[in-house]
Design a protein around this motif. Structure first.
Motif, PDB file in Angstrom:
ATOM      1  N   GLY A  10       0.810  -1.208   0.000  1.00 38.29           N
ATOM      2  CA  GLY A  10       0.000   0.000   0.000  1.00 38.29           C
ATOM      3  C   GLY A  10       0.840   1.253   0.000  1.00 38.29           C
ATOM      4  O   GLY A  10       0.547   2.225  -0.694  1.00 38.29           O
ATOM      5  N   VAL A  11       1.917   1.244   0.812  1.00 45.51           N
ATOM      6  CA  VAL A  11       2.797   2.402   0.885  1.00 45.51           C
ATOM      7  C   VAL A  11       3.479   2.638  -0.449  1.00 45.51           C
ATOM      8  O   VAL A  11       3.551   3.748  -0.949  1.00 45.51           O
ATOM      9  CB  VAL A  11       3.850   2.196   1.997  1.00 45.51           C
ATOM     10  N   TRP A  12       3.976   1.540  -1.042  1.00 43.95           N
ATOM     11  CA  TRP A  12       4.693   1.653  -2.322  1.00 43.95           C
ATOM     12  C   TRP A  12       3.800   2.254  -3.392  1.00 43.95           C
ATOM     13  O   TRP A  12       4.200   3.115  -4.159  1.00 43.95           O
ATOM     14  CB  TRP A  12       5.197   0.280  -2.746  1.00 43.95           C
ATOM     15  N   LYS A  13       2.548   1.793  -3.462  1.00 38.72           N
ATOM     16  CA  LYS A  13       1.653   2.258  -4.511  1.00 38.72           C
ATOM     17  C   LYS A  13       1.294   3.724  -4.345  1.00 38.72           C
ATOM     18  O   LYS A  13       0.873   4.372  -5.299  1.00 38.72           O
ATOM     19  CB  LYS A  13       0.388   1.393  -4.530  1.00 38.72           C
ATOM     20  N   SER A  14       1.459   4.262  -3.133  1.00 39.71           N
ATOM     21  CA  SER A  14       1.132   5.667  -2.920  1.00 39.71           C
ATOM     22  C   SER A  14       2.223   6.593  -3.451  1.00 39.71           C
ATOM     23  O   SER A  14       2.043   7.789  -3.536  1.00 39.71           O
ATOM     24  CB  SER A  14       0.928   5.938  -1.428  1.00 39.71           C
ATOM     25  N   PHE A  15       3.369   6.020  -3.787  1.00 38.65           N
ATOM     26  CA  PHE A  15       4.450   6.809  -4.360  1.00 38.65           C
ATOM     27  C   PHE A  15       4.351   6.778  -5.880  1.00 38.65           C
ATOM     28  O   PHE A  15       3.961   5.796  -6.470  1.00 38.65           O
ATOM     29  CB  PHE A  15       5.809   6.248  -3.923  1.00 38.65           C
ATOM     30  N   GLY A  77      12.342 -10.845   2.561  1.00 36.78           N
ATOM     31  CA  GLY A  77      13.089  -9.912   3.388  1.00 36.78           C
ATOM     32  C   GLY A  77      14.268  -9.334   2.633  1.00 36.78           C
ATOM     33  O   GLY A  77      15.042 -10.066   2.008  1.00 36.78           O
ATOM     34  N   ILE A  78      14.413  -8.010   2.673  1.00 34.01           N
ATOM     35  CA  ILE A  78      15.559  -7.328   2.070  1.00 34.01           C
ATOM     36  C   ILE A  78      16.042  -6.276   3.053  1.00 34.01           C
ATOM     37  O   ILE A  78      15.340  -5.904   4.001  1.00 34.01           O
ATOM     38  CB  ILE A  78      15.210  -6.669   0.715  1.00 34.01           C
ATOM     39  N   GLN A  79      17.240  -5.769   2.837  1.00 29.31           N
ATOM     40  CA  GLN A  79      17.714  -4.703   3.704  1.00 29.31           C
ATOM     41  C   GLN A  79      17.107  -3.373   3.290  1.00 29.31           C
ATOM     42  O   GLN A  79      16.863  -3.122   2.110  1.00 29.31           O
ATOM     43  CB  GLN A  79      19.229  -4.630   3.684  1.00 29.31           C
ATOM     44  N   SER A  80      16.852  -2.523   4.301  1.00 33.83           N
ATOM     45  CA  SER A  80      16.184  -1.244   4.030  1.00 33.83           C
ATOM     46  C   SER A  80      17.089  -0.272   3.285  1.00 33.83           C
ATOM     47  O   SER A  80      16.612   0.552   2.499  1.00 33.83           O
ATOM     48  CB  SER A  80      15.707  -0.615   5.342  1.00 33.83           C
ATOM     49  N   VAL A  85      15.186  -0.673  -6.759  1.00 36.12           N
ATOM     50  CA  VAL A  85      14.735  -1.653  -7.745  1.00 36.12           C
ATOM     51  C   VAL A  85      14.616  -3.052  -7.141  1.00 36.12           C
ATOM     52  O   VAL A  85      13.921  -3.901  -7.697  1.00 36.12           O
ATOM     53  CB  VAL A  85      15.651  -1.680  -8.982  1.00 36.12           C
ATOM     54  N   ILE A  86      15.302  -3.305  -6.013  1.00 35.87           N
ATOM     55  CA  ILE A  86      15.142  -4.584  -5.320  1.00 35.87           C
ATOM     56  C   ILE A  86      13.722  -4.684  -4.772  1.00 35.87           C
ATOM     57  O   ILE A  86      13.045  -5.713  -4.904  1.00 35.87           O
ATOM     58  CB  ILE A  86      16.173  -4.738  -4.194  1.00 35.87           C
ATOM     59  N   ALA A  87      13.249  -3.592  -4.167  1.00 35.61           N
ATOM     60  CA  ALA A  87      11.865  -3.555  -3.685  1.00 35.61           C
ATOM     61  C   ALA A  87      10.888  -3.663  -4.856  1.00 35.61           C
ATOM     62  O   ALA A  87       9.850  -4.324  -4.756  1.00 35.61           O
ATOM     63  CB  ALA A  87      11.610  -2.273  -2.905  1.00 35.61           C
ATOM     64  N   TRP A  88      11.212  -3.001  -5.964  1.00 34.97           N
ATOM     65  CA  TRP A  88      10.347  -3.099  -7.156  1.00 34.97           C
ATOM     66  C   TRP A  88      10.197  -4.539  -7.598  1.00 34.97           C
ATOM     67  O   TRP A  88       9.091  -4.981  -7.942  1.00 34.97           O
ATOM     68  CB  TRP A  88      10.945  -2.253  -8.286  1.00 34.97           C
ATOM     69  N   ALA A  89      11.299  -5.307  -7.614  1.00 41.10           N
ATOM     70  CA  ALA A  89      11.240  -6.700  -8.056  1.00 41.10           C
ATOM     71  C   ALA A  89      10.318  -7.529  -7.171  1.00 41.10           C
ATOM     72  O   ALA A  89       9.620  -8.418  -7.656  1.00 41.10           O
ATOM     73  CB  ALA A  89      12.650  -7.300  -8.075  1.00 41.10           C
ATOM     74  N   VAL A  90      10.316  -7.231  -5.881  1.00 43.97           N
ATOM     75  CA  VAL A  90       9.456  -7.967  -4.951  1.00 43.97           C
ATOM     76  C   VAL A  90       7.989  -7.604  -5.161  1.00 43.97           C
ATOM     77  O   VAL A  90       7.121  -8.471  -5.324  1.00 43.97           O
ATOM     78  CB  VAL A  90       9.865  -7.681  -3.492  1.00 43.97           C
ATOM     79  N   LEU A  91       7.706  -6.311  -5.182  1.00 45.83           N
ATOM     80  CA  LEU A  91       6.316  -5.858  -5.224  1.00 45.83           C
ATOM     81  C   LEU A  91       5.679  -6.029  -6.599  1.00 45.83           C
ATOM     82  O   LEU A  91       4.485  -6.312  -6.707  1.00 45.83           O
ATOM     83  CB  LEU A  91       6.241  -4.391  -4.794  1.00 45.83           C
ATOM     84  N   GLY A  94       3.964  -9.275  -7.059  1.00 48.41           N
ATOM     85  CA  GLY A  94       2.832  -9.576  -6.183  1.00 48.41           C
ATOM     86  C   GLY A  94       3.195 -10.162  -4.837  1.00 48.41           C
ATOM     87  O   GLY A  94       2.324 -10.710  -4.142  1.00 48.41           O
ATOM     88  N   ASN A  95       4.449 -10.046  -4.428  1.00 51.63           N
ATOM     89  CA  ASN A  95       4.883 -10.606  -3.154  1.00 51.63           C
ATOM     90  C   ASN A  95       4.938  -9.536  -2.064  1.00 51.63           C
ATOM     91  O   ASN A  95       4.827  -8.344  -2.349  1.00 51.63           O
ATOM     92  CB  ASN A  95       6.252 -11.278  -3.326  1.00 51.63           C
ATOM     93  N   ASP A  96       5.100  -9.965  -0.827  1.00 49.44           N
ATOM     94  CA  ASP A  96       5.137  -9.045   0.313  1.00 49.44           C
ATOM     95  C   ASP A  96       6.579  -8.672   0.638  1.00 49.44           C
ATOM     96  O   ASP A  96       7.455  -9.542   0.728  1.00 49.44           O
ATOM     97  CB  ASP A  96       4.493  -9.683   1.548  1.00 49.44           C
ATOM     98  N   LEU A  97       6.793  -7.381   0.847  1.00 44.94           N
ATOM     99  CA  LEU A  97       8.118  -6.846   1.128  1.00 44.94           C
ATOM    100  C   LEU A  97       8.277  -6.603   2.622  1.00 44.94           C
ATOM    101  O   LEU A  97       7.416  -5.994   3.261  1.00 44.94           O
ATOM    102  CB  LEU A  97       8.315  -5.533   0.368  1.00 44.94           C
ATOM    103  N   HIS A  98       9.385  -7.070   3.177  1.00 46.64           N
ATOM    104  CA  HIS A  98       9.699  -6.851   4.590  1.00 46.64           C
ATOM    105  C   HIS A  98      11.105  -6.277   4.689  1.00 46.64           C
ATOM    106  O   HIS A  98      12.069  -6.898   4.231  1.00 46.64           O
ATOM    107  CB  HIS A  98       9.581  -8.158   5.376  1.00 46.64           C
ATOM    108  N   LEU A  99      11.202  -5.072   5.265  1.00 42.23           N
ATOM    109  CA  LEU A  99      12.471  -4.369   5.354  1.00 42.23           C
ATOM    110  C   LEU A  99      13.170  -4.687   6.673  1.00 42.23           C
ATOM    111  O   LEU A  99      12.569  -4.615   7.742  1.00 42.23           O
ATOM    112  CB  LEU A  99      12.242  -2.863   5.241  1.00 42.23           C
ATOM    113  N   LEU A 100      14.451  -5.020   6.576  1.00 44.65           N
ATOM    114  CA  LEU A 100      15.246  -5.361   7.745  1.00 44.65           C
ATOM    115  C   LEU A 100      16.407  -4.381   7.879  1.00 44.65           C
ATOM    116  O   LEU A 100      16.893  -3.833   6.894  1.00 44.65           O
ATOM    117  CB  LEU A 100      15.799  -6.787   7.620  1.00 44.65           C
TER     118      LEU A 100
END
Length: 207
Positions: A10-15, A77-80, A85-91, A94-100
């Motif tokens: 949801g957060v990603w799509k708002s950007f 899980g990926i590092q924050s 583009v790493i987050a883009w590949a996840v989202l 259709g997968n869930d992104l978790h920042l560590l």
């Protein structure tokens, strides 16, 4: 949970446009198309390697196929502190992104943060930053193996680096490589997916 956040869809799509996302490094975010995938095995490339237009496309392809194989939405899980583009590949798959969180010593994931994560991760993308191997590389590999977590090494910035005598990227299940203009080895553009330690032959045959 500050150490492992929930889904950021949801957060990603708002950007929109080229706004920054969290602490991530801004990069262009092209749309993933299946026709962007090129397999050059017929041209003599090794059978455990597949080539793409970008490293991010290679990661998106792997995540998409693995999600279909597991028949579920993956918790990745990926590092924050990372290229966005790493987050883009996840989202985008259709997968869930978790920042560590990261360690200050190597700007890469911390084993403690992975262990403290409040969700059961299916995949971890381990980024080795600016030529520095993750200082807990072997421990993270062992943890992922014990907990059945698919480990993907992002070595786009760390080609030909070694950790305790082992080439970085070779201890994970898969490794992702980039040949963009700002990478150690460049063809101006291009990416690669390599099968490393993954023993799941059924899944590998789907690639």
């Amino acid at each position: 949970d500050k150490r492992c956040s929930g889904s950021f869809n949801g957060v990603w799509k708002s950007f929109s446009g080229y706004k920054a996302f969290g602490c991530m490094i801004l990069r262009a975010r092209p749309k993933f198309l299946i026709e962007d995938f090129f397999n050059f095995q017929s041209y003599g490339a090794k059978s455990d390697r597949m080539y793409f237009n970008y490293g991010r496309t290679a990661l998106a392809f792997l995540l998409q196929v693995y999600a279909e194989y597991r028949d579920k939405k993956l918790k990745v899980g990926i590092q924050s502190f990372n290229c966005e583009v790493i987050a883009w590949a996840v989202l985008s798959t259709g997968n869930d992104l978790h920042l560590l969180d990261i360690k200050r010593e190597d700007f890469s994931l911390s084993l403690d943060r992975i262990q403290e994560c409040s969700v059961d991760l299916d995949v971890i993308v381990l980024t080795h930053y600016q030529g520095i191997p993750n200082l807990e590389y072997d421990q993270i590999v062992k943890y992922c193996s014990v907990h059945n977590i698919l480990l993907i090494d992002d070595v786009a910035q760390t080609e030909n680096s070694y950790y305790k005598g082992e080439l970085v990227g070779t201890l994970a299940d898969f490794s992702i490589h980039s040949f963009s203009f700002d990478k150690p080895f460049t063809t101006w553009t291009g990416g690669e997916l390599r099968v490393q330690k993954c023993q799941n032959t059924i899944f590998i045959k789907l690639l």
